[in-house]
Design an enzyme around this catalytic site. Structure first.
Site, mmCIF file in Angstrom:
data_model
loop_
_atom_site.group_PDB
_atom_site.id
_atom_site.type_symbol
_atom_site.label_atom_id
_atom_site.label_comp_id
_atom_site.label_asym_id
_atom_site.label_seq_id
_atom_site.Cartn_x
_atom_site.Cartn_y
_atom_site.Cartn_z
ATOM 1 N N GLY A 48 0.775 -1.243 0.000
ATOM 2 C CA GLY A 48 0.000 0.000 0.000
ATOM 3 C C GLY A 48 0.806 1.292 0.000
ATOM 4 O O GLY A 48 0.360 2.306 -0.524
ATOM 5 N N GLU A 102 5.010 3.871 5.710
ATOM 6 C CA GLU A 102 3.811 3.038 5.784
ATOM 7 C C GLU A 102 2.634 3.788 5.150
ATOM 8 O O GLU A 102 2.637 5.021 5.080
ATOM 9 C CB GLU A 102 3.589 2.737 7.265
ATOM 10 C CG GLU A 102 2.619 1.723 7.723
ATOM 11 C CD GLU A 102 2.350 0.468 6.948
ATOM 12 O OE1 GLU A 102 2.228 0.538 5.724
ATOM 13 O OE2 GLU A 102 2.180 -0.566 7.598
ATOM 14 N N ASP A 103 1.651 3.057 4.677
ATOM 15 C CA ASP A 103 0.480 3.723 4.101
ATOM 16 C C ASP A 103 -0.482 4.192 5.190
ATOM 17 O O ASP A 103 -0.973 5.313 5.160
ATOM 18 C CB ASP A 103 -0.253 2.819 3.085
ATOM 19 C CG ASP A 103 -0.566 1.434 3.636
ATOM 20 O OD1 ASP A 103 -0.255 1.142 4.809
ATOM 21 O OD2 ASP A 103 -1.133 0.627 2.873
ATOM 22 N N ASP A 106 -3.285 1.482 11.713
ATOM 23 C CA ASP A 106 -4.630 1.227 12.218
ATOM 24 C C ASP A 106 -4.478 0.711 13.652
ATOM 25 O O ASP A 106 -4.329 1.504 14.581
ATOM 26 C CB ASP A 106 -5.270 0.210 11.248
ATOM 27 C CG ASP A 106 -6.702 -0.168 11.554
ATOM 28 O OD1 ASP A 106 -7.579 0.200 10.766
ATOM 29 O OD2 ASP A 106 -6.945 -0.851 12.556
ATOM 30 N N LYS A 134 -4.929 6.216 12.252
ATOM 31 C CA LYS A 134 -6.238 6.200 12.935
ATOM 32 C C LYS A 134 -6.003 6.162 14.437
ATOM 33 O O LYS A 134 -5.950 5.079 15.030
ATOM 34 C CB LYS A 134 -7.028 4.950 12.524
ATOM 35 C CG LYS A 134 -7.320 4.819 11.030
ATOM 36 C CD LYS A 134 -8.068 3.517 10.746
ATOM 37 C CE LYS A 134 -8.312 3.286 9.283
ATOM 38 N NZ LYS A 134 -8.867 1.944 8.990
ATOM 39 N N PHE A 156 -12.906 3.021 6.767
ATOM 40 C CA PHE A 156 -12.116 2.229 5.823
ATOM 41 C C PHE A 156 -11.881 3.053 4.573
ATOM 42 O O PHE A 156 -12.823 3.532 3.946
ATOM 43 C CB PHE A 156 -12.817 0.919 5.478
ATOM 44 C CG PHE A 156 -11.993 0.043 4.578
ATOM 45 C CD1 PHE A 156 -10.934 -0.696 5.085
ATOM 46 C CD2 PHE A 156 -12.260 -0.021 3.216
ATOM 47 C CE1 PHE A 156 -10.148 -1.489 4.248
ATOM 48 C CE2 PHE A 156 -11.480 -0.815 2.376
ATOM 49 C CZ PHE A 156 -10.425 -1.549 2.896
ATOM 50 N N ASP A 163 -5.828 -0.540 -0.999
ATOM 51 C CA ASP A 163 -6.742 -1.357 -1.797
ATOM 52 C C ASP A 163 -7.970 -1.822 -1.031
ATOM 53 O O ASP A 163 -8.001 -1.804 0.199
ATOM 54 C CB ASP A 163 -6.016 -2.604 -2.311
ATOM 55 C CG ASP A 163 -5.776 -3.632 -1.197
ATOM 56 O OD1 ASP A 163 -5.296 -3.234 -0.120
ATOM 57 O OD2 ASP A 163 -6.099 -4.813 -1.410
ATOM 58 N N ARG A 169 -6.406 0.658 -5.801
ATOM 59 C CA ARG A 169 -5.136 1.269 -5.402
ATOM 60 C C ARG A 169 -4.752 2.417 -6.318
ATOM 61 O O ARG A 169 -4.019 3.316 -5.932
ATOM 62 C CB ARG A 169 -3.990 0.255 -5.523
ATOM 63 C CG ARG A 169 -3.950 -0.824 -4.499
ATOM 64 C CD ARG A 169 -2.606 -1.547 -4.605
ATOM 65 N NE ARG A 169 -2.651 -2.872 -4.020
ATOM 66 C CZ ARG A 169 -2.556 -3.125 -2.714
ATOM 67 N NH1 ARG A 169 -2.414 -2.138 -1.861
ATOM 68 N NH2 ARG A 169 -2.592 -4.349 -2.260
HETATM 69 P P1 5GP Z 1 -2.411 -2.346 11.483
HETATM 70 O O1 5GP Z 1 -1.373 -3.432 11.566
HETATM 71 O O2 5GP Z 1 -1.922 -1.000 11.948
HETATM 72 O O3 5GP Z 1 -3.696 -2.735 12.161
HETATM 73 O O4 5GP Z 1 -2.831 -2.241 9.993
HETATM 74 C C1 5GP Z 1 -1.949 -1.780 9.086
HETATM 75 C C2 5GP Z 1 -2.246 -2.259 7.689
HETATM 76 O O5 5GP Z 1 -3.615 -2.618 7.496
HETATM 77 C C3 5GP Z 1 -1.974 -1.123 6.785
HETATM 78 O O6 5GP Z 1 -0.634 -1.098 6.395
HETATM 79 C C4 5GP Z 1 -2.920 -1.396 5.639
HETATM 80 O O7 5GP Z 1 -2.297 -2.261 4.714
HETATM 81 C C5 5GP Z 1 -4.105 -2.079 6.286
HETATM 82 N N1 5GP Z 1 -5.193 -1.107 6.582
HETATM 83 C C6 5GP Z 1 -5.507 -0.564 7.795
HETATM 84 N N2 5GP Z 1 -6.554 0.283 7.696
HETATM 85 C C7 5GP Z 1 -6.894 0.286 6.383
HETATM 86 C C8 5GP Z 1 -7.894 1.010 5.631
HETATM 87 O O8 5GP Z 1 -8.694 1.825 6.131
HETATM 88 N N3 5GP Z 1 -7.925 0.749 4.289
HETATM 89 C C9 5GP Z 1 -7.085 -0.135 3.670
HETATM 90 N N4 5GP Z 1 -7.225 -0.296 2.353
HETATM 91 N N5 5GP Z 1 -6.119 -0.799 4.339
HETATM 92 C C10 5GP Z 1 -6.038 -0.590 5.680
HETATM 93 MG MG MG Z 2 0.540 -1.098 4.894
#
Ligand code: 5GP
Ligand code: MG
Length: 179
Positions: A48, A102-103, A106, A134, A156, A163, A169
């Site tokens: 991402g 990082e994208d 969350d 977030k 989301f 994606d 994407r």
């Molecule tokens: P975490 O490990 O912080 O819970 O999640 C990180 C990864 O989950 C991000 O790098 C991303 O790939 C995916 N992700 C988290 N939130 C979203 C969202 O709102 N949309 C999308 N498309 N991917 C997300």
């Molecule tokens: Mg990511």
């Protein structure tokens, strides 16, 4: 406002390409100030973050190189809580000042796990920039990004590299899932 429909879900434009450019520049300004005279190694968390990384990296002004890792924690709309390393680190980080690109952060599980790996591999320092963040969903305090471009709510989002099941994407803006 632009709207996209994919697999029965409706997404509304939330962050325009012009806004994205100005948020990215603001992060680049901070990193350029903090890393002046150093030679950080940027590590892009695929997939991402590739678009944000390309926009940010070309705005960095110090000597720097870039490499990749692929970590995966999401299936569809939700975080699985498990972090899988799909493509391992491509360059040694021993003794390096690492900037993780990082994208989106969350729960923070991905960054929490990756920081642990980087420490194990001997990185000298680790800072994280995330295009989106977030804060209300963060479960791992050490995953709070040092350089977030933009904070969003519990929603989301897709586009600008992010994606939905391998689609969307390539959108030039960030779109949010309509509730
Ligand atoms: P975490 O490990 O912080 O819970 O999640 C990180 C990864 O989950 C991000 O790098 C991303 O790939 C995916 N992700 C988290 N939130 C979203 C969202 O709102 N949309 C999308 N498309 N991917 C997300
Ligand atoms: Mg990511």
């Amino acid at each position: 406002m632009r709207t996209i429909t994919e697999k029965g879900l409706v997404f509304d434009e939330k962050i325009t390409p012009e806004q994205i450019a100005s948020y990215v520049q603001a992060v680049a300004d901070r990193i350029n100030a903090d890393y002046a005279g150093r030679e950080p190694l940027c590590v892009v968390v695929l997939t991402g973050a590739f678009m944000y990384a390309a926009d940010l990296f070309r705005r960095l002004q110090m000597h720097t190189d870039v490499t990749y890792i692929r970590l995966k924690s999401y299936e569809g709309l939700n975080s699985t809580g498990r972090v899988e390393c799909v493509v391992p680190l491509q360059k040694p980080v021993l003794g390096r000042d690492v900037i993780v690109i990082e994208d989106i952060v969350d729960s923070g599980a991905t960054i929490h796990e990756f920081k642990r790996m980087l420490a194990e591999e001997g990185a000298r320092s680790v800072a994280v920039t995330s295009f989106l963040y977030k804060p209300t969903k963060l479960l791992f305090e050490d995953a709070r990004p040092d350089y977030p471009a933009l904070e969003i709510g519990d929603e989301f989002v897709v586009g600008y590299g992010l994606d939905y099941q391998g689609y969307l994407r390539n959108l030039d803006a960030v779109y949010t899932l309509r509730k």
